[in-house]
Design a protein around this motif. Structure first.
Motif: not given
Length: 456
Positions: A73, A75-77, A134, A143
């Motif tokens: 992953d 990103g953390d959306e 990123h 993400k």
């Protein structure tokens, strides 16, 4: 304005180094070492671990899903854009490679090695495309989830298992085909043909290891002294511009014919060693299997002799006799077909069974599903726009293909690159290659395309 190509070139050495790391692993399906946590064998598990290590090295959240597949992953959306690539590869022929297939060689501006184009190189391209977005700290609403499996070349059991455990991304692509974007994929089907046919003077016929490859080598063991076949076989090879050999094997003879491997979705680009061999064998044997293969498959890539030829919106139905094992009169063969979405199961089965009945052969099969995404959808048009931006190519438009990819594994997913029009990366062949410039350009296209779709 972001210069994605410049950002890619800044990371050129790292991209190549990661591809080298993955391609050193001979991640061919190995049922002998399959076990819990490594359902496709030890080498595929090693490749999966290596890809996860790359994501962990760069500080991303990674997960191994029981050895079937994994993801990184970026990103953390909550919502995710998916990039689906595979880490398994097809086997390499014992002969025909100019370099070590499992040690990436850089020569004439190209990378050579098994997996550089299918699909380890493209997977790394997709990974770096998302990584660049990123690292530039660009504002995004999704993400990017890099998903990678270990069984694409043998039925994609990895993705079936993965998506039984994990949610689908909102949309995505797989970098495992050609540019421009692929909105349609034919259905795939393997006909398993078995039975008993009196062997006559044929002791055994062996060719192919995977149904999705046009077999390059066919070996035949036939009764009689090699001298009675030597002249006629060499004359046949010369007439048809083929290579091969005649060898004495005790009180019988071994014939070897070398054709040209190709992907089963484009069988016309190869030379099927099995059908070419059987076309010779009908002149020296009355074996009924040889007759069946010659009558139904020789120099026919589109099913005309079987009575199943069809051309639809996605192009023609294609046929590849991929695997043949014939020993002690027992027949075991696999025929790979790529079928336009307009063709139903009955249209295939009835004509084929009619041919098989004449030889006492049986078949089993399961028709897969075709893929069709509206060519005017935001996903297709946005991907295509990024391709045009970096290539200036307005001639080639979104397309349909015969190859089956991970795009069929989830909704709203298509195949996108990495092979450019007019190039041949020798996928599934000897001396698989990819131009470094093409690889880096594809990475930039991916970065632009992903950002267009996930930016705030």
């Amino acid at each position: 304005m972001i210069d994605f190509l410049e950002e890619v070139y800044k990371r050129k050495d790292d991209i190549i180094a990661d591809i080298e790391k993955l391609c050193r692993i001979p991640s061919v399906l190995d049922e002998a070492t399959a076990n819990e946590g490594q359902p496709f064998g030890a080498a595929c598990k090693e490749a999966l671990d290596a890809m996860l290590e790359i994501g962990e090295r760069d500080g991303f959240v990674c997960e191994n899903v029981d050895g079937y597949a994994g993801h990184i992953d970026i990103g953390d959306e909550e919502a995710a854009f998916g990039i689906l690539g595979h880490l398994d590869v097809v086997p390499c022929n014992k002969e025909g490679w100019n370099t070590d297939p499992y040690e990436v060689t850089i020569k004439n501006g190209k990378l050579y090695g098994r997996g550089v184009a299918d699909d380890k190189g493209p997977l790394i391209a997709g990974y770096y495309a998302a990584k660049i977005i990123h690292e530039l700290d660009l504002p995004v609403k999704m993400k990017t989830r890099i998903i990678f499996g270990c069984n694409e070349e043998n039925g994609s059991k990895c993705m079936k298992y993965y998506f039984a455990k994990k949610p689908y991304p909102a949309m995505g692509f797989t970098p495992d085909a050609e540019f421009p974007v692929v909105y349609g994929e034919k259905a795939g089907v393997n006909f398993q043909i078995t039975g008993e046919i009196e062997r006559g003077n044929i002791i055994g016929i062996y060719s192919g290891t995977r149904s999705n490859i046009v077999p390059e080598v066919c070996e035949v063991y036939i009764e009689g002294n090699y001298k009675q076949y030597k002249d006629s076989f060499h004359q046949y090879l010369a007439t048809h511009h083929l290579k091969g050999s005649v060898e004495e094997e005790g009180n019988h003879t071994k014939l070897t014919l070398v054709g040209k491997s190709a992907h089963a979705s484009t069988p016309e680009q190869g030379i099927n060693a099995t059908t070419a061999m059987c076309h010779y064998l009908i002149t020296v044997s009355e074996n009924k299997l040889v007759q069946f293969i010659d009558e139904c498959f020789y120099q026919d890539h589109y099913g005309e002799k079987l009575g199943i030829a069809y051309t639809g919106l996605m192009g023609p139905l294609t046929v590849n006799l991929g695997v043949l094992n014939y020993k002690n009169g027992h027949v075991s063969m696999i025929v790979d077909m790529r079928v336009p979405h307009e063709v139903n199961d009955e249209q295939l089965t009835k004509p084929i069974q009619a041919h098989l009945d004449g030889y006492g052969l049986l078949e089993s099969h399961e028709l897969g599903k075709a893929l069709y995404i509206d060519p005017q959808s935001d996903l297709v048009q946005s991907l295509h726009s990024a391709y045009v931006e970096f290539t200036g190519d307005h001639t080639h438009q979104p397309q349909a293909i015969g190859g089956g990819t991970y795009a069929k594994s989830m909704p709203n997913c298509v195949a996108f690159g990495v092979e450019f029009p007019g190039t041949d990366n020798k996928i599934h062949q000897n001396n698989e290659e990819i131009a470094i410039e093409d690889l880096l350009k594809a990475t930039a296209i991916y970065a632009k395309a992903i950002y267009n779709l996930i930016k705030k």
